[in-house]
Design an enzyme around this catalytic site. Sequence first.
Site, mmCIF file in Angstrom:
data_model
loop_
_atom_site.group_PDB
_atom_site.id
_atom_site.type_symbol
_atom_site.label_atom_id
_atom_site.label_comp_id
_atom_site.label_asym_id
_atom_site.label_seq_id
_atom_site.Cartn_x
_atom_site.Cartn_y
_atom_site.Cartn_z
ATOM 1 N N HIS A 38 82.345 76.848 15.122
ATOM 2 C CA HIS A 38 82.498 76.765 13.671
ATOM 3 C C HIS A 38 81.986 75.416 13.185
ATOM 4 C CE1 HIS A 38 86.102 74.222 14.213
ATOM 5 N NE2 HIS A 38 86.333 75.011 15.246
ATOM 6 N N SER B 269 89.739 75.480 8.261
ATOM 7 C CA SER B 269 90.505 76.206 9.268
ATOM 8 C C SER B 269 89.646 77.257 9.942
ATOM 9 C CB SER B 269 91.722 76.887 8.624
ATOM 10 O OG SER B 269 92.335 77.777 9.533
ATOM 11 N N LYS B 270 89.876 77.444 11.254
ATOM 12 C CA LYS B 270 89.157 78.484 12.000
ATOM 13 C C LYS B 270 89.457 79.866 11.427
ATOM 14 C CE LYS B 270 89.054 76.104 16.470
ATOM 15 N NZ LYS B 270 89.466 76.181 17.891
ATOM 16 N N ARG B 271 90.605 79.960 10.748
ATOM 17 C CA ARG B 271 90.982 81.267 10.185
ATOM 18 C C ARG B 271 90.088 81.659 9.015
ATOM 19 N NH1 ARG B 271 95.869 78.791 11.430
ATOM 20 N NH2 ARG B 271 97.130 79.887 12.976
ATOM 21 N N GLN B 272 89.353 80.669 8.482
ATOM 22 C CA GLN B 272 88.402 80.979 7.422
ATOM 23 C C GLN B 272 87.206 81.677 8.069
ATOM 24 O OE1 GLN B 272 89.104 76.648 5.552
ATOM 25 N NE2 GLN B 272 87.397 77.719 4.622
#
Length: 511
Positions: free
Chosen positions: A34, A270-273
Amino acid sequence: MLRINRRFPLLQCLRHAHNQVRVRFAPSPTGHLHLGGLRTALYNFLYARHLGGKFLLRIEDTDQTRLVPGASERLVEDLLWAGIEIDEGPGFGGQLGPYVQSERKLIYSKAIDELLQNGTAYRCFCTERRLDLLRKEALRTRQVPRYDNKCRHLTEKEVDSLLVKGTPHCIRFKLTDHEEPLEDLIYGRVHHNVSDTEGDPVVMKSDQFPTYHFANVVDDHLMGITHVLRGVEWQISTTKHLLLYKAFGWQPPKFGHLPLLVNADGTKLSKRQGDIGIQNFRERGFFPQALVNYVVSAGGGFDHKANAKLQLLSMEELYEKFQIERVNSHPSRLNPELLEDFNRLELAQRLLGKESRLKLVKQVQELVKKTYPQHSNLDLAEDHIADVLNWSSQRLTLLQDLTSSKLSFLWVKPSDFQLKDLTAHQLNNMLKLLRSLEDFHKDKLNTELKNFAQRENIKFPQMMKTLRAALSGLKEGPGVAEMMEILGQTVTLERLQEALPKEKLPLKQNQ
């Protein structure tokens, strides 16, 4: 003075045997690369190249429970796509491998023996149930959960007895006060005393895999890493790493911690993005050097002149200009608009080179075919695509934008068109006019078309409606004059000639 380590004859002071900077990027193969990971790899690469050093890739896969199949291969692919060259690493050669941690277990085992023998580490037999009770009690009393170092105080006889019984255990490292501040390359003097807030950390798990902290230190030393650039979230952990270096008698590398990469509104990236993965940017059609310039525009590291014109720098220009002392120590805000600007700059730059322009043309051809699989009569001539790309370089951000529905006329030729509001004779006269024009821009075209309608006694709105249908088969979209400009003179003439009734011969070129 460094203590000579006879247990590691392969490398006593390898760091000093190198006359060049050696840095590494050490991702865990637990997902996609990312923006944050790319930023870390990029700054390490720029720093190494600026000083004529080496960039190493190391895969840190000691947490076997979180591994994602194929993640390592995708990480390498994304790094190479971004223009980051790997000097040593899995699949790239190098004398100090293996460069995958799961293949270095024997090395870690020998290193653990060294710490056990010099008394800086010990065997811990605490069960998971006991550790869980400690965590719950700490939370109940509103304290930070930490190990109470119980097994540090076991006698040699007690340890031997538990080993004979085959009691499962891990290895912990003895934390001590570390009063020497860290001289951070980016943040300056920083001090963290982890022994005040943490219990002794595990360095070797019961499954015989090392923890991140331990393997990190051993590998950085044995691979001769001279400088470690990583995210600021690891800054507190660096204190533990310095204590481990001290326990081995090794000289630590120099450390620099990169500030948080944050969204435009200041919120943490955030990696969740789902939209921050490098694969996502690639699939959306962003160019690699545009993304690289976008990342460094947020993090600093370069002389910045106020109100300077935006420039797209090559990788070579970036590492020549890079200055570690100019990297920001405050959170780095990403500005998505800049990414779009950089991408347009790279599109324009690629159009200047013969090979790169041809590659763009091929990409557009594939995109169009994929977007309009039901159409067999597509306009995919190389010259036409090159003209469209030249037009789009100052207006559009991504190649994919060229396949939007409002621009479908660029590629899909009209079918079943019936000439209305214009006679074949009038259309022939218009072809003659359009062919004579040297200036084929929309303002000039609008003027000429209005004059033509007046001379031919045609209602202008109806004429434009007919031309739109002949050129695109659409009822709406850009203005007709702009449509002509985008299509270019050659394609405009071709499509209007095709609109002539089939029994009528098209106007010859020399008429």
